[in-house]
Design a protein around this motif. Structure first.
Motif, mmCIF file in Angstrom:
data_model
loop_
_atom_site.group_PDB
_atom_site.id
_atom_site.type_symbol
_atom_site.label_atom_id
_atom_site.label_comp_id
_atom_site.label_asym_id
_atom_site.label_seq_id
_atom_site.Cartn_x
_atom_site.Cartn_y
_atom_site.Cartn_z
ATOM 1 N N SER A 94 -21.054 -74.493 28.536
ATOM 2 C CA SER A 94 -21.977 -75.190 29.426
ATOM 3 C C SER A 94 -22.245 -76.600 28.909
ATOM 4 O O SER A 94 -22.069 -76.885 27.723
ATOM 5 C CB SER A 94 -23.285 -74.409 29.582
ATOM 6 N N ASN A 95 -22.652 -77.449 29.827
ATOM 7 C CA ASN A 95 -22.946 -78.856 29.516
ATOM 8 C C ASN A 95 -24.267 -79.257 30.152
ATOM 9 O O ASN A 95 -24.595 -78.811 31.262
ATOM 10 C CB ASN A 95 -21.902 -79.799 30.127
ATOM 11 N N LEU A 96 -24.937 -80.155 29.457
ATOM 12 C CA LEU A 96 -26.037 -80.876 30.082
ATOM 13 C C LEU A 96 -25.470 -81.871 31.086
ATOM 14 O O LEU A 96 -24.326 -82.296 30.960
ATOM 15 C CB LEU A 96 -26.793 -81.672 29.030
ATOM 16 N N ASP A 97 -26.285 -82.281 32.016
ATOM 17 C CA ASP A 97 -25.888 -83.369 32.899
ATOM 18 C C ASP A 97 -25.748 -84.655 32.089
ATOM 19 O O ASP A 97 -26.557 -84.927 31.196
ATOM 20 C CB ASP A 97 -26.928 -83.554 33.988
ATOM 21 N N ARG A 98 -24.688 -85.414 32.333
ATOM 22 C CA ARG A 98 -24.435 -86.701 31.689
ATOM 23 C C ARG A 98 -24.237 -86.577 30.181
ATOM 24 O O ARG A 98 -24.430 -87.534 29.444
ATOM 25 C CB ARG A 98 -25.568 -87.689 31.964
ATOM 26 N N PRO A 100 -21.243 -85.209 27.665
ATOM 27 C CA PRO A 100 -19.894 -84.641 27.676
ATOM 28 C C PRO A 100 -19.660 -83.481 26.718
ATOM 29 O O PRO A 100 -18.690 -82.750 26.874
ATOM 30 C CB PRO A 100 -19.012 -85.838 27.324
ATOM 31 N N ARG A 101 -20.539 -83.304 25.721
ATOM 32 C CA ARG A 101 -20.276 -82.233 24.774
ATOM 33 C C ARG A 101 -20.491 -80.872 25.422
ATOM 34 O O ARG A 101 -21.540 -80.610 26.016
ATOM 35 C CB ARG A 101 -21.186 -82.354 23.551
ATOM 36 N N ILE B 47 -16.975 -86.143 19.403
ATOM 37 C CA ILE B 47 -16.486 -86.731 20.658
ATOM 38 C C ILE B 47 -16.346 -88.228 20.461
ATOM 39 O O ILE B 47 -17.208 -88.859 19.836
ATOM 40 C CB ILE B 47 -17.485 -86.526 21.805
ATOM 41 N N LEU B 48 -15.305 -88.777 21.031
ATOM 42 C CA LEU B 48 -15.160 -90.230 21.058
ATOM 43 C C LEU B 48 -15.054 -90.658 22.513
ATOM 44 O O LEU B 48 -14.298 -90.068 23.291
ATOM 45 C CB LEU B 48 -13.929 -90.684 20.265
ATOM 46 N N ASN B 94 -16.358 -84.044 35.689
ATOM 47 C CA ASN B 94 -17.223 -82.869 35.615
ATOM 48 C C ASN B 94 -17.195 -82.209 34.238
ATOM 49 O O ASN B 94 -17.457 -81.022 34.122
ATOM 50 C CB ASN B 94 -16.848 -81.834 36.680
ATOM 51 N N TYR B 95 -16.812 -82.997 33.239
ATOM 52 C CA TYR B 95 -16.816 -82.554 31.849
ATOM 53 C C TYR B 95 -15.834 -81.422 31.571
ATOM 54 O O TYR B 95 -15.923 -80.745 30.562
ATOM 55 C CB TYR B 95 -18.225 -82.150 31.398
ATOM 56 N N LYS B 96 -14.883 -81.216 32.489
ATOM 57 C CA LYS B 96 -13.846 -80.214 32.261
ATOM 58 C C LYS B 96 -13.021 -80.626 31.050
ATOM 59 O O LYS B 96 -12.716 -81.803 30.861
ATOM 60 C CB LYS B 96 -12.956 -80.127 33.495
#
Lengths: 113, 109
Positions: A94-98, A100-101, B47-48, B94-96
């Motif tokens: 899962s991710n938070l909005d905005r 990327p981790r 992350i970069l 979408n962070y995929k």
């Protein structure tokens, strides 16, 4: 650190049966994912879910698969009529909005016999 | 299209250094590095996001080139605990995440 929780840790099922893999994402996260890793291979994207609908799915994610967020906390992956080749480790993320981790759960090892 | 990692495997003695490279045919939105031990979930390293960025903690660091098509992970003075498979991952819309095939790192005493 907050955690993504997956249950069960290991599931054994007979070929042709349906299984439901469960995930509890981090509470304020908005993006949810399932990934699959067949033993010894790379991690593959299955599906992403946002705003109560699928936002993207891979070619692996066919009609045999479905996802649901039934109650605002759980995020489930249903596999209908399991096949031997569905045996894999399934990871929820899962991710938070905005942000990327991605935060990964510990995985469910599915064994189809 | 997944990022391409090299080498596929590397064996080190404790205390030695290693570099794992990752390349893409197109500019990446972001590059993520994870380590996975056998039978466990991938563990986030870093992350970069920006071209030219360098980031690191302890003895593990990474770089992202200006064109955002290449990243490298640097492991210095390796420890036994560094053993595992390292994944370079493309972060997309979408962070995929799109995983590379991984680099198996083995650190021996």
């Amino acid at each position: 650190e907050p955690e993504v929780t997956q249950t069960p840790s290991h599931q054994v099922t007979q070929m042709g049966q349906e299984v439901i893999l469960r995930c509890v994402p981090i509470s304020n996260h908005l993006y949810f994912y399932w990934y699959r890793q067949i033993l010894g291979q790379k991690v593959e994207f299955l599906v992403s879910f946002y705003n109560n609908e699928i936002s993207e799915k891979s070619e692996i994610f066919d009609d045999q698969f479905s996802v649901e967020r039934p109650d605002g906390s759980n995020f489930t992956l249903k596999i209908r009529s399991t096949k031997l080749e569905d045996s894999a480790m399934y990871f929820c993320a899962s991710n938070l909005d905005r942000e990327p981790r991605a935060f990964f759960g510990q995985g469910t090892r599915l064994t189809v016999v | 299209q997944q990022p391409v990692q090299s080498p596929q495997a590397v064996i080190l003695r404790e205390g030695e250094d290693a570099v794992i490279n990752c390349s893409s045919s197109k500019a990446l939105y972001s590059v993520h590095w994870y380590r996975q031990k056998h039978g466990e979930a991938p563990v986030f390293l870093m992350i970069l996001l920006k071209g030219g960025e360098q980031k690191g903690h302890d003895k593990i660091s990474a770089s992202f080139n200006e064109k955002k098509q290449q990243s490298s992970l640097y492991l210095t003075a390796s420890q036994l605990s560094y053993s595992g498979t390292y994944f370079c991952i493309e972060g997309g819309s979408n962070y995929k995440l799109t995983f590379g095939k991984g680099t198996l790192l083995t650190v021996n005493p």
